[in-house]
Scaffold this motif. Structure first.
Motif, short mmCIF file in Angstrom:
data_model
loop_
_atom_site.label_atom_id
_atom_site.label_comp_id
_atom_site.label_asym_id
_atom_site.label_seq_id
_atom_site.Cartn_x
_atom_site.Cartn_y
_atom_site.Cartn_z
N VAL A 1 0.84 -1.46 -0.25
CA VAL A 1 0.29 0.34 0.10
C VAL A 1 0.97 1.07 0.10
CG1 VAL A 1 -1.62 1.23 1.17
CG2 VAL A 1 -1.83 -1.45 1.13
N TRP A 2 1.75 1.27 0.86
CA TRP A 2 2.87 2.35 0.87
C TRP A 2 3.57 2.91 -0.03
CZ3 TRP A 2 4.35 0.12 6.10
CH2 TRP A 2 3.72 0.45 7.13
N ASN A 3 4.11 1.53 -1.38
CA ASN A 3 4.40 2.02 -2.38
C ASN A 3 3.90 2.18 -3.26
OD1 ASN A 3 7.24 0.86 -0.90
ND2 ASN A 3 7.02 -0.93 -1.30
N GLU A 4 2.51 1.93 -3.05
CA GLU A 4 2.05 2.10 -4.38
C GLU A 4 0.59 3.57 -4.59
OE1 GLU A 4 -2.37 0.62 -6.48
OE2 GLU A 4 -1.39 -1.21 -5.10
N LYS A 5 1.30 4.00 -2.78
CA LYS A 5 0.49 5.28 -2.61
C LYS A 5 1.79 6.36 -3.15
CE LYS A 5 -2.81 5.17 1.04
NZ LYS A 5 -3.35 6.10 2.57
N LYS A 6 2.86 5.56 -2.69
CA LYS A 6 4.08 6.34 -3.66
C LYS A 6 4.69 6.76 -4.84
CE LYS A 6 9.11 6.84 -2.87
NZ LYS A 6 10.74 5.70 -2.19
N SER A 7 3.60 5.19 -5.65
CA SER A 7 3.98 5.46 -7.24
C SER A 7 2.98 6.70 -7.84
CB SER A 7 4.11 4.27 -7.59
OG SER A 7 2.49 3.44 -7.54
N LYS A 8 1.93 6.34 -6.88
CA LYS A 8 0.37 7.66 -7.62
C LYS A 8 1.24 8.79 -6.85
CE LYS A 8 -2.81 3.70 -8.14
NZ LYS A 8 -4.39 3.52 -7.53
N GLY A 9 1.92 9.08 -6.44
CA GLY A 9 2.07 10.80 -5.39
C GLY A 9 1.38 11.23 -4.48
N LEU A 10 0.73 10.10 -3.90
CA LEU A 10 -0.21 10.56 -2.62
C LEU A 10 0.88 10.39 -1.86
CD1 LEU A 10 -2.85 7.31 -3.97
CD2 LEU A 10 -2.86 9.99 -3.96
N SER A 11 0.17 10.65 -0.54
CA SER A 11 0.89 11.03 0.66
C SER A 11 0.41 9.90 1.03
CB SER A 11 0.54 12.72 1.56
OG SER A 11 -0.43 12.44 2.72
N LEU A 12 0.73 9.62 2.53
CA LEU A 12 0.59 8.09 3.46
C LEU A 12 -1.37 9.07 3.89
CD1 LEU A 12 3.84 6.78 5.42
CD2 LEU A 12 2.98 6.29 3.26
N LYS A 13 -1.18 10.19 3.87
CA LYS A 13 -2.91 10.56 5.04
C LYS A 13 -4.08 10.13 3.25
CE LYS A 13 -0.93 13.01 8.34
NZ LYS A 13 -0.02 14.35 9.05
N ASP A 14 -3.14 9.88 2.34
CA ASP A 14 -4.06 10.01 1.58
C ASP A 14 -5.20 9.12 1.14
OD1 ASP A 14 -3.64 12.66 0.47
OD2 ASP A 14 -2.39 12.44 -0.80
N SER A 15 -6.35 8.73 0.58
CA SER A 15 -6.86 7.39 0.61
C SER A 15 -6.30 6.62 -0.85
CB SER A 15 -8.57 7.75 0.99
OG SER A 15 -8.50 8.64 -0.04
N ILE A 16 -6.62 5.51 -0.36
CA ILE A 16 -6.43 4.77 -1.64
C ILE A 16 -7.49 3.41 -2.11
CG2 ILE A 16 -5.09 2.84 -0.90
CD1 ILE A 16 -2.60 2.97 -2.83
N SER A 17 -7.47 2.93 -3.15
CA SER A 17 -8.50 1.95 -3.68
C SER A 17 -7.77 0.52 -3.65
CB SER A 17 -9.59 2.09 -4.79
OG SER A 17 -10.13 1.31 -5.08
N ILE A 18 -8.34 0.10 -2.83
CA ILE A 18 -6.58 -1.53 -2.51
C ILE A 18 -7.87 -2.52 -1.57
CG2 ILE A 18 -5.17 -0.76 -1.15
CD1 ILE A 18 -3.02 -1.64 -2.62
N ALA A 19 -7.97 -3.73 -2.88
CA ALA A 19 -8.12 -4.37 -1.95
C ALA A 19 -7.52 -5.13 -0.74
CB ALA A 19 -8.70 -5.95 -2.95
N ILE A 20 -8.46 -6.03 -0.07
CA ILE A 20 -7.09 -6.40 0.93
C ILE A 20 -7.80 -7.56 1.39
CG2 ILE A 20 -7.74 -7.26 3.51
CD1 ILE A 20 -8.64 -4.21 3.76
N PRO A 21 -6.22 -8.41 0.90
CA PRO A 21 -5.82 -9.74 1.06
C PRO A 21 -7.22 -10.70 1.72
CG PRO A 21 -4.50 -9.19 0.87
CD PRO A 21 -4.73 -7.96 1.27
N GLU A 22 -8.30 -12.26 1.45
CA GLU A 22 -8.45 -12.54 1.79
C GLU A 22 -7.81 -13.13 3.57
OE1 GLU A 22 -11.61 -16.55 2.04
OE2 GLU A 22 -10.84 -15.23 -0.12
#
Length: 773
Positions: free
Chosen positions: A734-755
């Motif tokens: 999640v942290w890497n994906e936010k970084k790659s999208k230019g998002l801060s760690l406080k920004d929301s993100i849409s991502i699936a949580i593993p079962e």
């Protein structure tokens, strides 16, 4: 909320305040109980600048043993001593004042030694206190005190009466720089470049010559025979014939002996008094008459003829030149020779016949081996050092030394018949200075006596340390409760001396092993892996390092750097990098201190996960602590605190701890768990880093010091470690994906949580601000 820990960073200067508190509350005073954990602490030796950084690391870990034992519920006796006898202080005093011991009035020289020791000792005590050693410094002992020397002399008198000590004249290792006999255990072997000279010996009444190779041609004057192997066919026809020693021109007989090695040199060997211990054995076996070639001053004697008065090296050079001029040299090889060297003066020893006092040890070897096998060594591999030493013992232990600063041998001799007289034990005797405590000689009734001038080998003092700390012969009740001791901690280089001699002497005096466990540490090396020495200029003084970074940083470096029993490298850079972990721990603790302690709560799945990992941490730490291997808990605590607790769990529960969008029960569960984990980390870390843990403990959890607490036990929770990697991997994703999208760690993100992480979904959603898809 405001954090209870006000300081924004750990300040090592707080260590002085904590030290003062420990001293004022007399936290480490010892009152004996029926069962005690007794540490036979090595009394460090002040000589020159006391200690280097490796020794300071050693003693900080001995303190970790004491603190671990207390937190395991033991009543700990951790005595502190200073070893002040022997050669190093004499050499230091000679150098400091530009004098020579033998040329200085004895009382004056002893006073100068004491003054030198006092200055050096003060710095040593300062270092130990700065490290946070939890011994009782109010009552530390000195091995040159009257009380200690009374014990050494009393034990000598007891062994004398038992017939375990005797006087004899025999070849001894002699350190001519120090001017004294030394024991085999005080010798080290160094590979020294030297010349192997192939000399021509002529057989009498024959044109035939025998080539004999030797690294010590200066001893030709002491040659009493030449030996060849009886199976060496090259010399079968000359055994029993006379051979002429070159330059010296004395006839000796060629003899057959199995010790001659056919493959070394020419296979023929000259036997001199005394080139090495093999010569000593051969002279005894063959009943040869000794010739003393080297004197006690390190110069060639009159027996060397025209080489008399030369130093050994100079005589060697001159005799090689004379051999060459007489065409008596076949060749000379430049080789590296394994040479016996005095551990103290660092010069090659000579073997000289001298009258000395001996403690019987040959007939005790088998018993000491049995005792040694029963002692538990940490690590076990270092027991072999003792066993190898026992296998090498070939003579009794010479205990008399021709030095000044040591415990005097308590003997007076009848001036008429030379009969030795030993006084009653219980006093400190100075025979060189005092009148004999006898009215007349027991043998001839003479009333005149001469006092012994020699002192004991310093190991005679050191080897009774477990008897001294347990008040042997002084307080029977105290002795019963504290002897045998529990543990002997020490470095591996003195296993063959301090450890061995202590077992020998304590068995001779008490019939018991001095301790049940031995903890052996490796060498502290410089950052390049070289042994530290003043001559190399690579010694690191520990005091400035401790003052710069703090004792807790130094101690945590010691624990996390040193895999117990192995040599380790010391560098200021590594010590400084260790400070990062304590900073991380401080920041974590300060954050958690914002929340009030919750006594009980119902943990969520996330809380149960970290508490189960905490159980695993406790188990791992206990395993290391039980083996006195502090590398194990130090590395485990750092890994857990940094990468599991701080990086994942705290981030997962921050929102819940704030109380945002959760029930009061869920909030309390997070706060309860945060404090549970932190308090447990502090308890586990306390033996290693006692200052920062005590400060945090008293700030957050109790007015009573952490060092009065016991180590935690696992709660027996279901092991949930199977989730740990998945949690860490998902959070990193999640942290890497936010970084790659230019998002801060406080920004929301849409991502699936593993079962597999569904049971942690609520905390993960709040942590990462995950939007539902």
């Amino acid at each position: 909320m405001e954090p209870k820990i006000k300081e924004t960073a750990w300040n090592p200067e707080l260590e002085n305040q904590i030290l003062k508190q420990w001293e004022e509350t007399r936290l480490y005073n010892f009152v004996p109980k029926d069962k005690n954990f007794v540490i036979d602490t090595p009394p460090p030796y002040p000589s020159g600048r006391p200690w280097h950084i490796g020794a300071a690391a050693h003693y900080s870990q001995i303190d970790m043993i004491a603190r671990t034992a207390r937190m395991s519920g033991n009543n700990v006796y951790f005595p502190i001593g200073i070893d002040r006898n022997g050669l190093p202080v004499e050499l230091y005093t000679e150098k400091k004042h530009g004098i020579r011991m033998q040329e200085t009035e004895r009382s004056k020289f002893l006073e100068l030694c004491r003054n030198s020791l006092d200055d050096l000792e003060a710095e040593m005590i300062q270092i130990m206190k700065s490290l946070g050693l939890s011994g009782n410094f109010d009552n530390y002992y000195r091995t040159d005190s009257e009380e200690y020397r009374i014990l050494t002399q009393s034990t000598f008198i007891e062994l004398w009466k038992k017939g375990i000590i005797y006087k004899a004249t025999r070849p001894n290792n002699y350190d001519w720089v120090s001017g004294t006999t030394i024991a085999d255990a005080e010798i080290v072997y160094q590979d020294i470049p030297t010349k192997l000279v192939y000399m021509k010996f002529k057989i009498k009444d024959s044109e035939r010559t025998v080539i004999i190779a030797s690294t010590r041609p200066e001893l030709l004057c002491a040659c009493q025979t030449v030996i060849v192997n009886p199976e060496d066919q090259r010399y079968a026809d000359v055994i029993g014939k006379k051979i002429i020693v070159p330059v010296i021109n004395r006839e000796v007989t060629i003899r057959a002996h199995h010790s001659a090695q056919m493959e070394f040199g020419s296979g023929a060997v000259m036997v001199c008094s005394y080139g090495d211990q093999n010569d000593v054995a051969l002279f005894r076996e063959m009943k040869l008459e000794e010739i003393v070639a080297v004197g006690m001053n390190g110069l060639m004697t009159d027996a060397a003829g025209k080489y008399a008065g030369l130093k050994v090296k100079a005589a060697r050079t001159q005799i090689i030149e004379d051999l060459k001029n007489a065409d008596l040299v076949e060749k000379i090889d430049e080789i590296t020779h394994r040479t016996p060297v005095s551990e103290r003066s660092k010069i090659p020893i000579e073997i000289i016949p001298m009258e000395e006092y001996y403690v019987k040890q040959l007939d005790a070897v088998d018993k000491i081996r049995d005792i040694g096998q029963k002692i538990r060594f940490f690590p076990e591999m270092h027991k072999q050092i003792l066993m190898n030493w026992l296998d090498s013992i070939s003579i009794d232990w010479p205990i008399s030394r021709r030095r000044y600063y040591g415990t005097e041998i308590p003997i007076w001799y009848c001036k008429r018949c030379s009969e030795p007289h030993v006084p009653e034990p219980g006093k400190y005797y100075r025979p060189w200075q005092e009148n004999a405590p006898f009215a007349k000689c027991a043998k001839c009734d003479s009333t005149e006596f001469v006092g012994e001038t020699r002192t004991f080998d310093t190991w005679m003092d050191s080897s009774v340390s477990p008897l001294f700390i347990s008040k042997f012969g002084k307080d029977e009740e105290f002795f019963k409760k504290t002897y045998p001791a529990t543990l002997r901690p020490q470095a591996k280089d003195i296993v063959r001396t301090w450890l061995y001699y202590t077992i020998l002497r304590c068995d001779q005096l008490t019939g018991k092993a001095p301790w049940s466990e031995a903890w052996i540490m490796g060498y502290g090396l410089d950052e390049k892996g070289m042994k530290m020495s003043k001559s190399k200029g690579n010694v690191v003084d520990p005091l400035p390092v401790i003052q710069k970074f703090g004792a807790d940083t130094f101690r945590f470096w010691s624990a996390s750097e040193i895999n117990h029993g192995y040599d380790f490298r010391c560098s200021e850079q590594k010590i400084e990098s260790t400070r990062k972990f304590l900073s991380k721990l401080w920041n974590v603790s300060r954050f958690i201190s914002s929340y009030p302690v919750v006594d009980n709560a119902k943990p969520t799945a996330t809380d149960q996960w970290i508490l189960s990992e905490l159980d695993n941490l406790i188990k791992e730490c206990k395993k290391g602590y039980l083996e006195y291997n502090f590398f194990v808990p130090a590395v485990a605590i750092r890994e857990f605190t940094w990468n599991t607790f701080a990086a994942n769990y705290i981030e997962m529960v921050k929102v819940r701890a704030y109380g945002d969008g959760v029930t009061e029960e869920e909030k309390n569960a997070a706060i309860y768990t945060l404090h549970k984990v932190l308090s447990t980390i502090l308890l586990l870390l306390a033996p290693i880093s006692p200052f920062i843990t005590d400060f945090m403990w008293q700030t957050l959890y109790s007015k009573e010091t952490i060092h009065m607490q016991t180590h935690p036990n696992p709660q027996g929770l279901e092991d949930m470690s199977k989730f740990t990697k998945d949690i860490a991997d998902f959070n990193s994703q999640v942290w890497n994906e936010k970084k790659s999208k230019g998002l801060s760690l406080k920004d929301s993100i849409s991502i699936a949580i593993p079962e597999s992480l569904a049971i942690f979904a609520k905390d993960l959603i709040q942590m990462h601000k995950i939007e539902s898809r």
